[in-house]
Design a protein around this motif. Structure first.
Motif, mmCIF file in Angstrom:
data_model
loop_
_atom_site.group_PDB
_atom_site.id
_atom_site.type_symbol
_atom_site.label_atom_id
_atom_site.label_comp_id
_atom_site.label_asym_id
_atom_site.label_seq_id
_atom_site.Cartn_x
_atom_site.Cartn_y
_atom_site.Cartn_z
ATOM 1 N N GLY A 1 0.801 -1.212 0.000
ATOM 2 C CA GLY A 1 0.000 0.000 0.000
ATOM 3 C C GLY A 1 0.837 1.268 0.000
ATOM 4 O O GLY A 1 1.997 1.262 0.411
ATOM 5 N N PRO A 2 0.247 2.381 -0.440
ATOM 6 C CA PRO A 2 0.971 3.649 -0.541
ATOM 7 C C PRO A 2 1.278 4.285 0.807
ATOM 8 O O PRO A 2 1.961 5.297 0.866
ATOM 9 C CB PRO A 2 0.024 4.515 -1.371
ATOM 10 N N CYS A 3 0.811 3.698 1.893
ATOM 11 C CA CYS A 3 1.145 4.211 3.222
ATOM 12 C C CYS A 3 2.541 3.756 3.632
ATOM 13 O O CYS A 3 3.254 4.481 4.311
ATOM 14 C CB CYS A 3 0.102 3.750 4.243
ATOM 15 N N ILE A 4 2.939 2.556 3.187
ATOM 16 C CA ILE A 4 4.227 1.995 3.599
ATOM 17 C C ILE A 4 5.195 1.790 2.441
ATOM 18 O O ILE A 4 6.361 1.511 2.661
ATOM 19 C CB ILE A 4 4.038 0.644 4.319
ATOM 20 N N ASN A 5 4.715 1.927 1.214
ATOM 21 C CA ASN A 5 5.544 1.658 0.044
ATOM 22 C C ASN A 5 5.673 2.939 -0.770
ATOM 23 O O ASN A 5 4.710 3.386 -1.401
ATOM 24 C CB ASN A 5 4.903 0.538 -0.776
ATOM 25 N N SER A 6 6.861 3.536 -0.768
ATOM 26 C CA SER A 6 7.061 4.813 -1.462
ATOM 27 C C SER A 6 6.873 4.681 -2.970
ATOM 28 O O SER A 6 6.430 5.630 -3.621
ATOM 29 C CB SER A 6 8.438 5.393 -1.143
ATOM 30 N N ALA A 7 7.174 3.509 -3.540
ATOM 31 C CA ALA A 7 6.949 3.313 -4.978
ATOM 32 C C ALA A 7 5.454 3.333 -5.288
ATOM 33 O O ALA A 7 5.027 3.880 -6.308
ATOM 34 C CB ALA A 7 7.582 2.002 -5.452
ATOM 35 N N ALA A 8 4.643 2.758 -4.399
ATOM 36 C CA ALA A 8 3.187 2.776 -4.580
ATOM 37 C C ALA A 8 2.668 4.206 -4.479
ATOM 38 O O ALA A 8 1.846 4.639 -5.289
ATOM 39 C CB ALA A 8 2.508 1.887 -3.535
ATOM 40 N N ALA A 9 3.145 4.963 -3.495
ATOM 41 C CA ALA A 9 2.720 6.361 -3.346
ATOM 42 C C ALA A 9 3.107 7.166 -4.585
ATOM 43 O O ALA A 9 2.312 7.976 -5.082
ATOM 44 C CB ALA A 9 3.331 6.974 -2.091
ATOM 45 N N ALA A 10 4.315 6.934 -5.108
ATOM 46 C CA ALA A 10 4.759 7.656 -6.310
ATOM 47 C C ALA A 10 3.869 7.334 -7.504
ATOM 48 O O ALA A 10 3.521 8.229 -8.289
ATOM 49 C CB ALA A 10 6.221 7.319 -6.610
ATOM 50 N N LEU A 11 3.488 6.062 -7.662
ATOM 51 C CA LEU A 11 2.578 5.709 -8.756
ATOM 52 C C LEU A 11 1.271 6.475 -8.646
ATOM 53 O O LEU A 11 0.678 6.869 -9.649
ATOM 54 C CB LEU A 11 2.260 4.209 -8.736
ATOM 55 N N MET A 12 0.831 6.703 -7.413
ATOM 56 C CA MET A 12 -0.429 7.389 -7.179
ATOM 57 C C MET A 12 -0.262 8.910 -7.168
ATOM 58 O O MET A 12 -1.184 9.647 -6.840
ATOM 59 C CB MET A 12 -1.052 6.886 -5.878
ATOM 60 N N GLY A 13 0.941 9.380 -7.537
ATOM 61 C CA GLY A 13 1.166 10.808 -7.714
ATOM 62 C C GLY A 13 1.571 11.566 -6.467
ATOM 63 O O GLY A 13 1.437 12.782 -6.412
ATOM 64 N N SER A 14 2.084 10.862 -5.452
ATOM 65 C CA SER A 14 2.449 11.528 -4.203
ATOM 66 C C SER A 14 3.894 11.240 -3.829
ATOM 67 O O SER A 14 4.373 10.124 -3.996
ATOM 68 C CB SER A 14 1.533 11.068 -3.067
ATOM 69 N N SER A 15 4.571 12.252 -3.316
ATOM 70 C CA SER A 15 5.927 12.046 -2.794
ATOM 71 C C SER A 15 5.887 11.719 -1.305
ATOM 72 O O SER A 15 6.909 11.437 -0.702
ATOM 73 C CB SER A 15 6.783 13.297 -3.034
ATOM 74 N N GLU A 16 4.700 11.753 -0.714
ATOM 75 C CA GLU A 16 4.485 11.448 0.700
ATOM 76 C C GLU A 16 3.633 10.177 0.824
ATOM 77 O O GLU A 16 2.864 9.870 -0.084
ATOM 78 C CB GLU A 16 3.755 12.606 1.384
ATOM 79 N N PRO A 17 3.723 9.473 1.943
ATOM 80 C CA PRO A 17 2.852 8.301 2.146
ATOM 81 C C PRO A 17 1.372 8.695 2.071
ATOM 82 O O PRO A 17 0.985 9.780 2.505
ATOM 83 C CB PRO A 17 3.216 7.840 3.561
ATOM 84 N N LEU A 18 0.578 7.817 1.505
ATOM 85 C CA LEU A 18 -0.875 8.021 1.429
ATOM 86 C C LEU A 18 -1.529 6.991 2.329
ATOM 87 O O LEU A 18 -1.637 5.827 1.969
ATOM 88 C CB LEU A 18 -1.361 7.857 -0.016
ATOM 89 N N CYS A 19 -1.950 7.425 3.492
ATOM 90 C CA CYS A 19 -2.531 6.513 4.476
ATOM 91 C C CYS A 19 -4.023 6.765 4.627
ATOM 92 O O CYS A 19 -4.526 7.831 4.280
ATOM 93 C CB CYS A 19 -1.840 6.686 5.822
ATOM 94 N N GLY A 20 -4.720 5.763 5.152
ATOM 95 C CA GLY A 20 -6.151 5.900 5.375
ATOM 96 C C GLY A 20 -6.897 6.135 4.077
ATOM 97 O O GLY A 20 -6.560 5.578 3.037
ATOM 98 N N GLU A 21 -7.900 6.980 4.129
ATOM 99 C CA GLU A 21 -8.724 7.242 2.949
ATOM 100 C C GLU A 21 -7.954 7.930 1.832
ATOM 101 O O GLU A 21 -8.358 7.868 0.673
ATOM 102 C CB GLU A 21 -9.954 8.047 3.339
#
Length: 112
Positions: free
Chosen positions: A8-28
């Motif tokens: 998930g993009p909360c713990i995986n920086s590559a996942a967050a980057a795919l989703m367009g964020s340089s920061e973790p995306l947690c929760g909703e």
């Protein structure tokens, strides 16, 4: 490059980057709700990345089960994103994501 990103993009920086964020995306902010996983394709020119993620570790495991068992789920793996739900590794459901409903526009010229 072509890749499969698991986690998930909360713990995986590559996942967050795919989703367009340089920061973790947690929760909703992750685009997921509790009890959900996802398989999502991201295109970048000639390359494609597949994200296999979930709200929790168990949700990510269910999503990986679907990704690794393509032949069992092929009829439901339609489009560029699917949502994976379930409460165990044996009651998995795969469906299209719910459509995003935009909030109505506010008319700033109206007075109360």
């Amino acid at each position: 490059m072509n890749m499969i990103v698991v986690g998930g993009p909360c713990i995986n920086s590559a996942a967050a980057a795919l989703m367009g964020s340089s920061e973790p995306l947690c929760g909703e902010a992750s685009g997921l709700q509790e009890g959900q996983g996802m398989l999502k394709l991201f295109e970048n020119g000639d390359n494609v990345a597949m994200l296999v993620a979930g709200w929790s570790k168990a949700d990510t495991r269910r999503a990986t089960r679907v990704a690794s068992g393509y032949e069992d789920w092929a009829d439901k793996l339609v489009g560029s994103e699917v949502i994976v739900t379930g409460t165990s590794m044996s009651d998995i459901d795969v469906s299209a994501p719910a459509p995003v409903v935009a909030a109505p526009a506010v008319d700033s010229s109206a007075t109360a």
